[in-house]
Enzyme design. Structure first.
Site: not given
Ligand code: 13P
Length: 288
Positions: A85, A232
């Site tokens: 990611d 996340n």
């Molecule tokens: P959040 O933590 O807002 O759910 O975002 C997760 C994300 O986009 C990881 O790349």
């Protein structure tokens, strides 16, 4: 089934008008809970690993080994992709080598021409190894050092150019941000999303910042071409709340309630339940 590239699962999601969840992992508990949730809901799933989480888990090679072993030990039968990611140039290369089955190269902080050149190079490297790849256009805001920026809107022309490089799925800002959404958040910009989808020839789009977006906005984003949703923060909040409830109820002091296998169980169960619920919300349940 071994870990797979995400190309097929995301293309199927795009054609079928649903989205696959990409849930970030932090450790063994997160990995196990998300894999069990995907298996329970008979859904394909992506496990997202930020570079920071990769370091925390003692390096990308260790992450690959841990995820593979947990996956096999649990006898997971649904398609699972292990995805980097927000990868840097070096990080994405390292993950392709280490055995990740999908990577994101986030060159959004470079001047566009440089993002374009580096994305092109990374797409070739990833595809040579059968790895799927996501690139990003425009930035995705969020909270940094207490300052919350509103989500940026990606430039459709830049999206079109990167989509034409052969990227598998594209992250483009449409007002979404990482972390908790502020009370005065304007919501997702659907006009921009529709415009981006129309110039990218039906390329599957990625919605970052999937925590805390109202259900009707998620549904509309999926109907307009979003096929991968990153989550996340929401799982971190679920884990923390369940763990707090357990400790505040004094359960860690009853018998051997302090045993980590007991102490961490409410949090892990909460993650699993939340992932099952989100899989149903995104429409990927039963699509494995
Ligand atoms: P959040 O933590 O807002 O759910 O975002 C997760 C994300 O986009 C990881 O790349």
């Amino acid at each position: 089934m071994a870990l797979v590239s995400a190309t097929e699962m995301i293309n199927k999601a795009h054609a079928g008008h649903y989205a696959v969840g990409a849930f970030n992992i932090n450790n063994m508990e997160w990995t196990k809970a998300i894999l069990l949730a995907a298996e329970e809901a008979k859904s394909p799933v992506m496990l997202g690993v930020s570079e920071g989480a990769g370091k925390y888990m003692c390096g990308f090679k260790n992450v690959v080994a841990m995820v593979r072993e947990i996956h096999d030990f649990l006898g997971i039968s649904v398609p699972v992709a292990l995805h980097l990611d927000h990868g840097t140039y070096e990080g994405a290369k390292a993950c392709i080598e280490a055995g990740f089955t999908s990577v994101m190269f986030d060159g959004s902080h470079y001047p566009f021409e440089e993002n374009l050149e580096k994305s092109k190079e990374m797409i070739a490297l990833a595809h040579a190894k059968g790895c799927s790849i996501e690139c990003e256009v425009g930035g995705i805001g969020g909270e940094e050092d207490g300052v919350t920026s509103m989500g940026e809107l990606a430039d459709p022309k830049e999206c079109e150019t990167i989509a034409n490089l052969g990227v598998d799925f594209l992250a483009a800002g449409i007002g979404n941000i990482h972390g908790k959404y502020p009370a005065n958040w304007a919501g997702l910009n659907f006009d921009r999303l529709a415009e981006i989808q129309s110039v990218t020839n039906g390329k599957p789009l990625v919605l970052h910042g999937g925590s805390g977006i109202p259900a009707d906005q998620i549904a509309k984003a999926i109907s307009l071409g979003v096929s991968k949703i990153n989550v996340n923060t929401e799982l971190q909040l679920e884990f923390a709340a369940a763990t707090r409830t357990y400790i505040e109820a004094g359960k860690d002091q009853e018998g051997k309630g302090y045993d980590p296998r007991k102490l961490l169980k409410p949090g892990a169960d909460a993650i699993q339940a939340k992932v099952v619920a989100m899989i149903h919300q995104f429409g990927s349940a039963g699509k494995a």
